[in-house]
Design an enzyme around this catalytic site. Structure first.
Site, PDB file in Angstrom:
ATOM      1  N   SER A   1      18.895   6.311  46.572  1.00  0.00           N
ATOM      2  CA  SER A   1      18.489   6.679  45.222  1.00  0.00           C
ATOM      3  C   SER A   1      19.432   6.042  44.210  1.00  0.00           C
ATOM      4  O   SER A   1      20.648   6.170  44.313  1.00  0.00           O
ATOM      5  CB  SER A   1      18.519   8.202  45.056  1.00  0.00           C
ATOM      6  OG  SER A   1      17.502   8.802  45.805  1.00  0.00           O
TER       7      SER A   1
ATOM      8  N   HIS B   1      17.776  11.770  38.861  1.00  0.00           N
ATOM      9  CA  HIS B   1      18.099  12.857  39.791  1.00  0.00           C
ATOM     10  C   HIS B   1      19.486  12.695  40.396  1.00  0.00           C
ATOM     11  O   HIS B   1      20.067  13.669  40.880  1.00  0.00           O
ATOM     12  CB  HIS B   1      17.011  13.017  40.864  1.00  0.00           C
ATOM     13  CG  HIS B   1      16.955  11.954  41.908  1.00  0.00           C
ATOM     14  ND1 HIS B   1      16.095  10.886  41.854  1.00  0.00           N
ATOM     15  CD2 HIS B   1      17.645  11.804  43.069  1.00  0.00           C
ATOM     16  CE1 HIS B   1      16.240  10.134  42.928  1.00  0.00           C
ATOM     17  NE2 HIS B   1      17.181  10.667  43.682  1.00  0.00           N
TER      18      HIS B   1
ATOM     19  N   ASP C   1      12.720   7.710  36.316  1.00  0.00           N
ATOM     20  CA  ASP C   1      13.850   8.305  37.032  1.00  0.00           C
ATOM     21  C   ASP C   1      15.120   7.463  36.858  1.00  0.00           C
ATOM     22  O   ASP C   1      15.517   6.726  37.755  1.00  0.00           O
ATOM     23  CB  ASP C   1      13.485   8.447  38.515  1.00  0.00           C
ATOM     24  CG  ASP C   1      14.406   9.404  39.248  1.00  0.00           C
ATOM     25  OD1 ASP C   1      15.458   9.752  38.693  1.00  0.00           O
ATOM     26  OD2 ASP C   1      14.071   9.799  40.375  1.00  0.00           O
TER      27      ASP C   1
END
Length: 706
Positions: free
Chosen positions: A642, A84, A221
């Protein structure tokens, strides 16, 4: 000597009770007690190998693009970050014919690796406290509204000085501890960053919004990029076909050994923003005037985006990133408000403030400055204005294409043409039709205009164009929006729009932008002094807390500078039910079978086959014998983390952090050490997909995977 030892042990015990696992710690001044606690958890590296040495762990950790984190994992500048985080770069390379978002991508050679305009990575070189220097230059004599401008001016001076020594470096000066301290961080930026590998969206975003912020999780991810450098200097360079892979002095070694409950876990990265020192009044404002209206407005526009995306693949490519960005903190805000209420956070903060007030009465510290009654009054006055401003921002800032152009035409658009001939001055918009869809934008804007009016009942805070909608379009929002898109000069692309012509000043889209600009200026002006006074009170509140707890280590709130958080691998218990601490390939396969009930569980047939394998070879966990996908640790993270690497006790890479759990979404303002968990993707899952799906042999060899 014995008494000193007992005192140290007592301090460590207190740290364990109050702070263990909590904290986003700066590295250059890591408290010794924190390092000792890390060793008790099993950390084996010497303290200098965190920050100071040539092969320090921090040297492999990067700021990815100014919004995420990442880690360098090879001698040729290969970078791991979240899928992402790389999402928009992947989207920009995607077309209906070559849909890398949907189908994934693997560059089999260096020449096939894809450059990305405006994407950069930053390495932190050094950090230091510059509060004394700024104070000597007059910082403490300024009112709080003048501080940012003053600090920016000093930062510019220091930037010029360091550039004279090394042109590849830049500096940032940021406030810490609510502005009670200032640190200067030195960075080296690399601007040639290329896409190397990504799994299909079905894996990189598996579960979509259904599983976002939830556990158990099975999302793969991650995405892979490479840093390129000047071939002569191995230093930063603008994109050139002649650039070569960057060769770092050190990088993170990938671990295939796995983990078990209680194992040490450390995350380094760039957490974006937390508000752990925020007052009870500030938390109430966050809940009622920011989170709640954000959820309401985003719910309206996301329903429209999703419906159009599911109906048209071309629209999906254009809006995938926008939808993901919007929905992420839509769901976060829902979860945060739920947690604030369920744990009674406002009441907890009030109790602490009563204790702090009593301590202030006894000591006299900041007696004439920190005023709890004044703070309550200021927040009460700002609450309604903050709610309206949130509704305004969520409705009108950076949404549909017309609104973006309307803002740009009034806010920072570069005017072209001769200065001495105003009639020939113009603005010009590039053709960016590949980034938006007119039908989607029109329906979304019409719905948002209608919704804003329903939510804001005070007519003083309605932009003036609502009168135009009523009088000229008889209250028909769709007709008004369609006219904007079909007839406004702002929708012209690739040709000059002359700004001094009568047609420009009378243009409906231009007037729309002026009305928005005027109302935002009004809202900002009405909130300005209240916000200055509130910021001052919050600064004093933080200073008082630090003084009252001066015998304990305290970390500063996150501000997108590098931080380290330590903890352990492990599950949590909620309602008497253990969560488990990892997920398996089987659990992912089982969810895939439910795709007919939930489209976010769709995966290609090859993924069904790969995840149903009976033998996962070297990627299987040695203890469980299966492929482990995602795992939990009690590290302290937030947005910006992230893509952050999670390391074992030897500083080896276990995987990447990518999410938190639903049961602790108040963690930006309160860390619940019983429930707060970081969700990480296992590096062995990443490598398995790289091997068995991507057949990326050259990358596996580069990573040292035999």
């Amino acid at each position: 000597m014995k008494r000193i030892l007992v005192t140290l042990v007592s301090l460590l015990s207190l740290v364990h009770l109050a702070h263990a696992d909590e904290g986003m710690w700066t590295l250059y001044n890591l408290p010794p007690a924190i390092y000792e606690q890390m060793k008790l958890y099993g950390f084996e590296l010497p303290a200098e190998q965190l920050y100071q040495s040539d092969n320090a762990v921090k040297n492999a950790v990067i700021n990815f693009g100014g919004f995420c984190s990442g880690v360098v994992v090879s001698p040729d500048g290969l970078v791991f970050t979240n899928h992402h985080c790389g999402f928009d770069a992947i989207r920009q390379h995607s077309t209906v014919e070559h849909d890398y978002l949907l189908n994934g991508f693997y560059a089999k050679t260096y020449e096939e690796e894809l450059p990305n305009e405006d994407l950069f990575v930053s390495f932190m070189i050094e950090q230091k406290d510059v509060t004394e220097q700024l104070t000597a230059l007059g910082l403490d004599k300024l009112s709080i509204d003048k501080v940012d401008e003053f600090v920016d001016s000093i930062e510019n001076v220091w930037q010029k000085e360091i550039r004279q020594q090394d042109s590849t470096l830049r500096v940032e000066v940021k406030p810490f501890y609510e502005g009670n301290s200032y640190y200067m961080t030195t960075y080296r930026d690399f601007n040639d960053v290329r896409l190397v590998f990504t799994v299909p969206k079905s894996m990189g975003k598996f579960g979509g919004e259904t599983d976002n912020w939830m556990w158990p999780r099975q999302t793969c991810d991650y995405s892979v990029f490479r840093i390129y450098a000047d071939p002569k200097t191995n230093g930063p360079a603008k994109y050139s076909k002649d650039n070569v892979p960057y060769h770092p002095a050190s990088w993170a070694k990938v671990s295939m050994e796995g983990y078990k409950p209680g194992d040490f876990a450390m995350i380094m990265g760039y957490p974006g923003s937390t508000s752990r020192y925020l007052s009870s009044y500030g938390i109430k404002e966050r809940r009622d005037a920011i989170n709640a209206p954000r959820v309401q407005v985003r719910g309206v526009k996301q329903e429209i985006m999703l419906r159009h995306m599911r109906a048209d693949e071309a629209v999906r490519i254009k809006y995938d990133s926008k939808y993901a960005s919007s929905s992420n903190y839509w769901k976060n805000s829902i979860g945060m408000n739920k947690c604030i209420d369920s744990i009674g956070l406002i009441q907890q903060k009030q109790q602490f403030e009563e204790k702090l007030h009593q301590w202030q009465e006894e000591t006299g510290y900041l007696k004439e400055q920190l005023d709890f009654g004044k703070m309550a009054e200021l927040y009460q006055k700002r609450l309604a204005l903050t709610r309206i401003r949130t509704l305004f921002v969520e409705t009108f800032l950076a949404q549909d294409q017309l609104t973006r152009r309307a803002w740009k035409s009034n806010w920072g658009m570069k005017v072209q043409g001769p200065e001495d001939k105003p009639k020939k001055q113009y603005i010009e918009f590039d053709d960016n039709s590949e980034e938006w869809d007119e039908a989607t934008d029109c329906e979304m804007l019409a719905a948002l205009l209608r919704n804003y009016r329903a939510q804001v009942t005070d007519k003083d805070y309605l932009p003036a164009f609502y009168k135009t909608i009523d009088e000229k379009f008889h209250g028909n929002y769709t007709a008004y929006v369609n006219t904007l898109y079909k007839k406004s000069l702002l929708m012209n692309t690739g040709k000059p729009i002359y700004i001094n012509k009568k047609s420009y000043n009378k243009d409906l889209g231009v007037q729309y932008g002026l009305d928005l600009t005027e109302l935002l200026a009004t809202l900002n002006a009405e909130r300005k002094q209240l916000s200055i006074d509130i910021a001052e009170q919050e600064k004093y509140l933080c200073a008082a807390k630090l003084r009252m707890e001066q015998d304990l280590p305290n970390y500063s709130d996150a501000n997108f500078t590098m931080r380290m958080t330590y903890g352990q691998i492990g599950e949590y218990t909620l309602g008497g039910r253990p969560s488990g601490y990892y997920t398996t390939a089987r659990s992912l396969w089982e969810k895939m079978q439910k795709a007919d009930q939930n489209f976010e569980y769709f995966a290609e047939p090859v993924m069904h086959e790969l995840l149903a394998a009976k033998d996962y070879g070297k990627y299987a966990d040695q203890l469980t014998g299966t492929l482990q996908l995602c795992f939990l640790s009690n590290n302290d993270i937030t947005g910006g983390n992230s893509g952050s690497p999670i390391f074992n006790n030897k500083g080896e890479l276990l995987g990447l952090a990518f999410d938190g759990n639903w049961d602790s979404l108040s963690s930006d303002i309160f860390f619940d050490r019983q429930l707060a968990r970081t969700i990480n993707v296992d590096v062995r899952f990443m490598l398995y997909m790289m091997d068995k799906w991507g057949h990326a042999d050259r990358l596996l060899k580069e990573l040292g995977i035999k």
